[in-house]
Design a protein around this motif. Structure first.
Motif, PDB file in Angstrom:
ATOM      1  N   VAL A 123     -54.645 -71.648  14.198  1.00 26.89           N
ATOM      2  CA  VAL A 123     -53.309 -70.521  14.704  1.00 26.89           C
ATOM      3  C   VAL A 123     -54.028 -68.905  15.115  1.00 26.89           C
ATOM      4  O   VAL A 123     -55.340 -68.518  14.648  1.00 26.89           O
ATOM      5  CB  VAL A 123     -52.206 -70.521  14.055  1.00 26.89           C
ATOM      6  N   SER A 142     -49.340 -75.423  15.288  1.00 28.70           N
ATOM      7  CA  SER A 142     -50.485 -76.173  15.959  1.00 28.70           C
ATOM      8  C   SER A 142     -50.306 -77.821  16.262  1.00 28.70           C
ATOM      9  O   SER A 142     -51.291 -77.999  17.066  1.00 28.70           O
ATOM     10  CB  SER A 142     -51.487 -75.156  14.788  1.00 28.70           C
ATOM     11  N   ASN A 146     -51.229 -79.168  20.071  1.00 27.15           N
ATOM     12  CA  ASN A 146     -52.329 -79.306  20.467  1.00 27.15           C
ATOM     13  C   ASN A 146     -52.787 -80.596  20.448  1.00 27.15           C
ATOM     14  O   ASN A 146     -53.308 -81.859  20.978  1.00 27.15           O
ATOM     15  CB  ASN A 146     -53.394 -79.088  19.228  1.00 27.15           C
TER      16      ASN A 146
END
Length: 311
Positions: A123, A142, A146
């Motif tokens: 991050v 995250s 992602n």
């Protein structure tokens, strides 16, 4: 379509089994060159900085596209092998799992400082003052984001435009990660990179959000997406993270520190605060989403083949 389904499946399995190459990863080399290009081209005046950012983007992307287009002229098994290898190299699913589990393992061992350090690898926010709940929330956010940026977006653009599409997407995404920050230095230079990334991610991010909703708490995911996505600065991350948080029935967002400055992020999802076991739940949601779309690919490929043979 059958060949596409085969390539995507093999590349995904290779990524899950092998992860990223330990040495000489093309994306690492690409990032190294991008940092040098930025240092050479950066100018202090905003107008010229934007121009230099566009020039830098073209200088980085054009060689990648040239090599990708050359690969399209190969035939037979060589062509398939290069496409499998290329797609495998731009996917980051195993890396995402590994980094998230490093955070989870540190928390399981009650080692908060190590967990803070490891979440800082994935991050951009300041992590040294996060408590356990903040570490988990940052990891979950995250992983959700992602799931699109590191996995599904590459698969989507491979299906749409072959290996050139997948390589372009990953190059654009990498340049946005390096140059797209809204800091004083990159506000002008990274403007073009950020806008191109927003454009290329518009459809994949919404398909990712749909898959999160289908495989989690559907009503909460859809209502969170509808009501909260527009509150986020990123038009694409907002859709992905609000839907994902809702699908997991978690509450994400709130105050975060970036480069020493406190930023109030919108609250996303609905439900309880994220706990350490939610890291594994989030990884499972992402992996099941990718498998769902691979299954869709195989279904389309099967019906296409049946229609070709008997239609």
């Amino acid at each position: 379509m059958l060949e596409i389904a085969i390539i995507v499946t093999i590349a995904f399995l290779l990524d899950m089994l092998l992860g990223e190459p330990k040495k000489f990863h093309p994306l690492v080399g690409f990032g190294w060159i991008a940092s040098r290009v930025e240092k050479i081209l950066f100018r202090g005046e905003e107008r010229s900085t934007r121009v230099c950012g566009v020039v830098g983007w073209i200088a980085m992307v054009m060689p990648v596209m040239f090599l990708a287009l050359l690969s399209q002229y190969l035939d037979g098994y060589w062509s398939m092998a290069i496409q499998v290898a290329g797609l495998y190299l731009v996917m980051g699913g195993r890396s995402l799992v590994s980094h998230a589990m490093l955070v989870g393992n540190a928390l399981d061992n009650q080692n908060l400082p190590v967990a803070q350090e490891r979440v800082g690898w994935i991050v951009s926010r300041d992590t040294d003052q996060l408590d356990e709940s903040g570490v988990v929330a940052a990891t979950v956010e995250s992983v959700l984001e992602n799931g699109n940026d590191a996995i599904f977006g590459a698969i989507f653009w491979f299906v749409v435009a072959g290996l050139p599409g997948a390589l372009l997407f990953r190059a654009v995404n990498t340049l946005d990660a390096m140059w797209g920050y809204k800091s004083e230095r990159f506000l002008g230079f990274g403007w073009f990179s950020a806008r191109v990334d927003d454009l290329m991610n518009w459809i994949p991010s919404r398909l990712t959000a749909v898959s999160y909703a289908l495989l989690g708490d559907r009503s909460t995911a859809l209502s969170s997406w509808k009501e909260q996505a527009a509150l986020c600065k990123s038009p694409n991350a907002g859709a992905v993270m609000s839907s994902g948080a809702g699908a997991l029935k978690l509450q994400l967002g709130g105050k975060s520190s970036y480069h020493g400055k406190i930023e109030e992020k919108p609250m996303l999802g609905a439900g309880r605060v994220a706990e350490r076991e939610d890291i594994c739940r989030t990884l499972s949601l992402v992996n099941r989403s990718v498998i769902l779309w691979i299954a869709v690919l195989w279904t389309i490929a099967t019906f296409t083949e049946i229609f070709r043979l008997y239609g």
